[in-house]
Design an enzyme around this catalytic site. Sequence first.
Site, PDB file in Angstrom:
ATOM      1  N   GLU A 160       0.817  -1.324   0.014  1.00 34.41           N
ATOM      2  CA  GLU A 160       0.199   0.015  -0.112  1.00 34.41           C
ATOM      3  C   GLU A 160       1.034   1.327   0.054  1.00 34.41           C
ATOM      4  O   GLU A 160       2.071   1.077   0.727  1.00 34.41           O
ATOM      5  CB  GLU A 160      -0.735  -0.042   1.221  1.00 34.41           C
ATOM      6  CG  GLU A 160      -1.462   1.271   1.276  1.00 34.41           C
ATOM      7  CD  GLU A 160      -2.816   1.861   2.659  1.00 34.41           C
ATOM      8  OE1 GLU A 160      -3.225   0.228   3.231  1.00 34.41           O
ATOM      9  OE2 GLU A 160      -2.944   2.197   3.500  1.00 34.41           O
ATOM     10  N   GLU A 165      -1.767  11.971   3.908  1.00 34.15           N
ATOM     11  CA  GLU A 165      -3.009  11.116   4.388  1.00 34.15           C
ATOM     12  C   GLU A 165      -2.279  12.715   5.639  1.00 34.15           C
ATOM     13  O   GLU A 165      -0.981  12.548   6.222  1.00 34.15           O
ATOM     14  CB  GLU A 165      -2.655   9.795   5.906  1.00 34.15           C
ATOM     15  CG  GLU A 165      -2.666   8.492   4.749  1.00 34.15           C
ATOM     16  CD  GLU A 165      -2.926   7.341   5.727  1.00 34.15           C
ATOM     17  OE1 GLU A 165      -3.867   7.289   5.641  1.00 34.15           O
ATOM     18  OE2 GLU A 165      -1.741   7.176   5.349  1.00 34.15           O
TER      19      GLU A 165
END
Length: 887
Positions: A160, A165
């Site tokens: 991933e 974020e």
Amino acid sequence: MNMTTIKLSRLVAAISIATLAGCGGGAETESNFTKVDPAEPVSDWQMVWSDEFDSGEIDAAKWNYEINCDGGGNNEKQCYTNSPDNAFINDGMLNIVALPAAEGADKPFTSARLTTQYKADFKYGRFEMRARLPSGQGSWPAFWMMPTDSVYGGWPRSGEIDILEAVNLKVANEDGSLESHVHGTLHYGREWPNNASSGKAYKFPQDMNPADDYHTYAIEWQEGEIRWYIDDYLFATQRQSEVRYNSKDEAVGLKHRGWFAEYYEQGSGELVTHWDSAPFDQEFFMILNLAVGGDWPENVNNLGVDAGAFADGQTYSIDYVRVYECASNPETGKGCETVRPGYDSLDDALVEGAAPVPTPPSDGVAKNLDIFDGSLNANWLAWDCCGGTVPEIIADDDKGEVVKFNINDNNGTVLGFSTRGGHFPDDFTGTSAPFDASPLLELNGRLTFDMKVVTPPAAGTPWLFKAETGEGGPSTGDVPLSESVEGVEPVTGQWQTYTFTLASLQERGLDLSAIDVLMMFPAWGAGEGAEYLIANVAIEGDVGASPEVDLFTDGQNLDWPMWDCCGGSTPVEVMDDAEHGLTAEFSIGAEPTVMGFTNRSEFGGSATPFDASAILEKGVVQFDMKVTSMPNTADAPWLLKLESPGTESFAEVNLSDSVEGAVPSAGEWQTYTFRLADLAAAGLDVSAIDVVMIFPAWGSGEGAVYRVDNAKIYDPEAMPTGSDLVLFKDTAPEQWSIWDCCGGSTPTEEADDADHGTVAQFMIGSEPTVMGFLADDEVSFDASHLLADGVVKFDMKVVSAPSNPDSQWLFKIESTLDDNFAEFPLTASNEGQQVLVGQWQTFTFNLQDLYDAGLDISAINAVLIFPAWGTGNGAVYRIDNAMITQN
């Protein structure tokens, strides 16, 4: 593919990211944009996909909607919908909006998650977004990537990539500042819950916040490397791991600790660890989403979700998303790097990953390990996993120095001892040293410790033990202390011993070859208020290092000097053939005598008799002998005699009674072996041997001249303890030489003082050179068995200093691998001393330090001591007692 399944249980990942955000110590970077100008992007980036969001609707040919209320695997508080209230285009911007849900809905908020799977999938390139981020306690916007097809297995085995974020932007922190971090992270490794992640947080400058304005967030992804950018400023770099191999092509460590992959090999079906570009070498797709709450945002900053921040909606506003291909090499993505100075430094942008360190192959040598025996082993620390305490060493009336552990209100923790690098604080001076206990398995191997509970946790709380090998690797699982050999439960106020056999730990799944964490603790989440003491932590077996004494091998043992009892001669050391080198020579004149080796103080010995009791059953006395001149008495019998202190304990046998049954033959080397059990039966007290004699029978030896070599008392079947390498002690060993690399001189052997005898002398002229000890072609020394506590040490005396007063004295050690070496100034030795003229000094270097500096210790072929290149003219210096040995 069901994205919820792929993202199942990101709980652990979220906690890991939260840890990155809050732990400091290099987890974040705060940069002044004017301090380092980013390099101009190269011209070979070519756009291959984009969405400028300049149409009236979200393009269904580019984006998929996820529709679910699964909480993203992180206990998030939103349902994802395809409603135009949650995702729409307005004024050239994609808006993802988190809103309060209708009363009675499955989740308190709604939002949107868009993906490009099977519509825009890519391997390598530059992935870029310009966006303004939402704010408020509980907001969690993301721009990230997942594998199109999970070819390496379930999350996160197939990887991933979190490009961006952020959580809780503009929320006030304790210091009054507003939250302004953004994060770039990779997830990879073993399947959940043993997954791994690594990343870096970037803190915006004080006058900027990513929720106030639009900024560009990007990664550049190429084979083996991914880089993170904010407004073209490179703030993080992650790479595949780089494995260190020794001369035998065995993996022994990591040059760089980066990401890794673990997956089942096709064909064999074996679960294998890979330190290459996997899993980030397959196609990934992009994801845009805005989550509300969840395990990460709700557990940092002001905690929970501020419903008021979402009353009118929180908007994640995206100007564009663009993908570029590196035209110069689309297959690898290499050649278009936008980099700046320092980007590949661990002190700057480069991130250390979480790859397990390859376990060096076992050397097969059984060794015991004391982790705490009144003080901590230098490479282990007392450790609190998660409770925030710092274990202490305190004095106890019964045990002396002990380790005190306690569990505070944050009672979800485990405690114990660790040598895992990821657990070390910044000021820790030891090195990661997983312990190979596998050779102890057949020697009644066991793990043992003493524990006293001072204050117990809640009644009925189980007390547990756990041992691990590598982060996320094989472990014992939680083992009740009551399942120890002693089978006892802890009793408050009493010291109790707990022993677990290595066999039982192996049966529970522990890999004995690289133990790096031991834990003793009340069950997770139930230990609040517990205080307990630990002492005498060891992994041990009945090693009982097989005793042996070397009487003469290439030089006499000064504890056991060569000896003529009664004839008035002085035995000497003489060179013999290439196989035997330096030997002990005895000559008998007219006076009757016996000759050999003695430990008695009146004859110069150390007065420490040799106790051979432990090897009585299988031990031997063994030596090589060559008679250069036979005694005048042709039929003189040749004898071996061993004595213990006093006059009554001895054994005397004919050499022809040896195992070989050989009779001395002039001019021929012969080996003689005698069983200790036979000598004991003949009257010898083997517990205190202090004389070993080899001689023609008393009164019949006149005229005899004979040589002895390789004389020792030992157990030939004992488990090998590994050999040392003596580079110089009165002479260089076979297959090694004293060496001048490049100056054209020939180092010599010279006589020095009584303590040092014959030494190696080096002289440097006007030609630049290095000097020391060199192995013959195809010859090297494998020091792997000495890594744990081995050293390289030597004595040096500078007779004449270099004419250059600024010359630095250096130590360098090399291996047969190309360009593989370690080099230190002599001042970096364990003694830390400056080099003085006219004085013998000892210098010691730990093998572990040399190994950590990159040396392949499995094939050492050069050891050099010299003034720095080109500065040594005029230097004359001597070396003695140079060796690679156990400390």
